[in-house]
Design a protein around this motif. Sequence first.
Motif, PDB file in Angstrom:
ATOM      1  N   ALA A  90      -1.037  -4.823 -50.071  1.00 57.70           N
ATOM      2  CA  ALA A  90      -0.777  -3.784 -51.063  1.00 57.70           C
ATOM      3  C   ALA A  90      -0.773  -2.385 -50.469  1.00 57.70           C
ATOM      4  O   ALA A  90      -0.539  -1.408 -51.186  1.00 57.70           O
ATOM      5  N   ALA A  91      -1.024  -2.264 -49.173  1.00 58.45           N
ATOM      6  CA  ALA A  91      -1.059  -0.940 -48.539  1.00 58.45           C
ATOM      7  C   ALA A  91       0.344  -0.349 -48.476  1.00 58.45           C
ATOM      8  O   ALA A  91       1.298  -1.026 -48.103  1.00 58.45           O
ATOM      9  N   ILE A  92       0.437   0.903 -48.813  1.00 55.27           N
ATOM     10  CA  ILE A  92       1.749   1.570 -48.829  1.00 55.27           C
ATOM     11  C   ILE A  92       1.548   3.078 -48.657  1.00 55.27           C
ATOM     12  O   ILE A  92       0.510   3.615 -49.053  1.00 55.27           O
ATOM     13  N   HIS A  93       2.518   3.717 -48.017  1.00 59.40           N
ATOM     14  CA  HIS A  93       2.544   5.181 -48.046  1.00 59.40           C
ATOM     15  C   HIS A  93       3.680   5.601 -48.960  1.00 59.40           C
ATOM     16  O   HIS A  93       4.842   5.277 -48.716  1.00 59.40           O
ATOM     17  N   ALA A  94       3.319   6.282 -50.033  1.00 62.35           N
ATOM     18  CA  ALA A  94       4.305   6.747 -51.002  1.00 62.35           C
ATOM     19  C   ALA A  94       4.587   8.217 -50.747  1.00 62.35           C
ATOM     20  O   ALA A  94       3.878   9.101 -51.236  1.00 62.35           O
ATOM     21  N   ALA A  95       5.617   8.481 -49.967  1.00 58.53           N
ATOM     22  CA  ALA A  95       5.973   9.861 -49.632  1.00 58.53           C
ATOM     23  C   ALA A  95       6.434  10.607 -50.885  1.00 58.53           C
ATOM     24  O   ALA A  95       7.010   9.997 -51.797  1.00 58.53           O
ATOM     25  N   PRO A  96       6.176  11.897 -50.956  1.00 55.96           N
ATOM     26  CA  PRO A  96       6.637  12.673 -52.119  1.00 55.96           C
ATOM     27  C   PRO A  96       8.149  12.572 -52.279  1.00 55.96           C
ATOM     28  O   PRO A  96       8.897  12.466 -51.302  1.00 55.96           O
ATOM     29  N   LEU A  97       8.588  12.583 -53.520  1.00 51.68           N
ATOM     30  CA  LEU A  97      10.024  12.550 -53.788  1.00 51.68           C
ATOM     31  C   LEU A  97      10.656  13.862 -53.344  1.00 51.68           C
ATOM     32  O   LEU A  97      10.138  14.948 -53.619  1.00 51.68           O
ATOM     33  N   THR A  98      11.773  13.736 -52.655  1.00 48.43           N
ATOM     34  CA  THR A  98      12.459  14.915 -52.137  1.00 48.43           C
ATOM     35  C   THR A  98      13.885  14.538 -51.778  1.00 48.43           C
ATOM     36  O   THR A  98      14.160  13.372 -51.471  1.00 48.43           O
ATOM     37  N   PRO A  99      14.819  15.488 -51.817  1.00 47.54           N
ATOM     38  CA  PRO A  99      16.171  15.175 -51.349  1.00 47.54           C
ATOM     39  C   PRO A  99      16.148  14.734 -49.888  1.00 47.54           C
ATOM     40  O   PRO A  99      15.306  15.185 -49.098  1.00 47.54           O
ATOM     41  N   GLY A 101      17.853  15.511 -47.472  1.00 45.67           N
ATOM     42  CA  GLY A 101      18.006  16.614 -46.537  1.00 45.67           C
ATOM     43  C   GLY A 101      16.768  17.460 -46.361  1.00 45.67           C
ATOM     44  O   GLY A 101      16.755  18.374 -45.528  1.00 45.67           O
ATOM     45  N   HIS A 102      15.717  17.162 -47.140  1.00 45.14           N
ATOM     46  CA  HIS A 102      14.483  17.947 -47.071  1.00 45.14           C
ATOM     47  C   HIS A 102      13.257  17.084 -46.777  1.00 45.14           C
ATOM     48  O   HIS A 102      12.131  17.533 -46.993  1.00 45.14           O
ATOM     49  N   ILE A 103      13.462  15.858 -46.292  1.00 46.76           N
ATOM     50  CA  ILE A 103      12.335  14.982 -45.999  1.00 46.76           C
ATOM     51  C   ILE A 103      11.474  15.597 -44.906  1.00 46.76           C
ATOM     52  O   ILE A 103      11.969  16.025 -43.861  1.00 46.76           O
ATOM     53  N   ASP A 104      10.179  15.661 -45.175  1.00 45.41           N
ATOM     54  CA  ASP A 104       9.231  16.174 -44.190  1.00 45.41           C
ATOM     55  C   ASP A 104       9.059  15.146 -43.074  1.00 45.41           C
ATOM     56  O   ASP A 104       8.859  13.961 -43.337  1.00 45.41           O
ATOM     57  N   GLN A 105       9.125  15.595 -41.826  1.00 47.15           N
ATOM     58  CA  GLN A 105       9.072  14.669 -40.704  1.00 47.15           C
ATOM     59  C   GLN A 105       7.766  13.891 -40.656  1.00 47.15           C
ATOM     60  O   GLN A 105       7.748  12.699 -40.331  1.00 47.15           O
ATOM     61  N   LYS A 106       6.656  14.546 -41.000  1.00 48.56           N
ATOM     62  CA  LYS A 106       5.374  13.846 -40.981  1.00 48.56           C
ATOM     63  C   LYS A 106       5.342  12.737 -42.021  1.00 48.56           C
ATOM     64  O   LYS A 106       4.823  11.637 -41.768  1.00 48.56           O
ATOM     65  N   ASP A 107       5.907  13.007 -43.212  1.00 55.40           N
ATOM     66  CA  ASP A 107       5.960  11.977 -44.243  1.00 55.40           C
ATOM     67  C   ASP A 107       6.889  10.839 -43.830  1.00 55.40           C
ATOM     68  O   ASP A 107       6.615   9.671 -44.108  1.00 55.40           O
ATOM     69  N   TRP A 108       7.993  11.181 -43.181  1.00 50.82           N
ATOM     70  CA  TRP A 108       8.914  10.153 -42.700  1.00 50.82           C
ATOM     71  C   TRP A 108       8.226   9.261 -41.670  1.00 50.82           C
ATOM     72  O   TRP A 108       8.293   8.031 -41.754  1.00 50.82           O
ATOM     73  N   ASP A 109       7.546   9.890 -40.709  1.00 44.54           N
ATOM     74  CA  ASP A 109       6.864   9.120 -39.666  1.00 44.54           C
ATOM     75  C   ASP A 109       5.765   8.243 -40.262  1.00 44.54           C
ATOM     76  O   ASP A 109       5.596   7.082 -39.858  1.00 44.54           O
TER      77      ASP A 109
END
Length: 218
Positions: A90-99, A101-109
């Motif tokens: 059940a572990a997951i990283h739910a990155a904030p919603l964003t376009p 073109g604006h994805i934060d690199q730390k959230d992507w990684d």
Amino acid sequence: MTDSTSPKIALVTGASRGLGAAFAEALADQYHVVAVARTTGALEELDDRIQAKGGAATLAPMDITNTDAMAQLCRSIHDRWGKVDLWVHAAIHAAPLTPAGHIDQKDWDKSIATNLTATGQLIPFLSPLLGQEGQAVFFDDPHGGDKFFGAYGATKTGQIALAQSWQAESVRTGPRVSILAPKAMATATRARFFPGEDRAPLHDIREEAARLIAELSL
């Protein structure tokens, strides 16, 4: 050799909150639960609830992206019990919603590390412990291609694709791989995705966990 009198073991990754915690608590009626999550306080609260029901848990406060820690945990499980009967991931990283073109690199990684890489490492770690008779459980949440869900949608879709491959490969040899589809629940993750949503129609987490566990025919 596994002691035939040893308890059934359920490993729950992402056990501190949400559906993972609800699964861990419900499974404690039948299993000794090994609860994995980063938040020690939340794990201790889970342990209190499990003990109050007469169950038992082993707490493993660690990050699933720490390969060495997870390898050591699996080795410890092998040395103590020799098996895992049920793995609930059940572990997951739910990155904030964003376009996109604006994805934060730390959230992507972090999305890749948690949702994809860690899953790809845990399957080889746990497959021998699950053996032919064990069962692995994943939770689908189909947002691939939905606008603003780029990081979460892409990596969660990838995780389920990996689980589907394992499921197809293990039909005859085991372990059994189940991919469940939870209904919309009143979780903190959903609240971040859909702030301001009317939460009244959402399903109770514990009730949903019970429904999904019944689907598994444990």
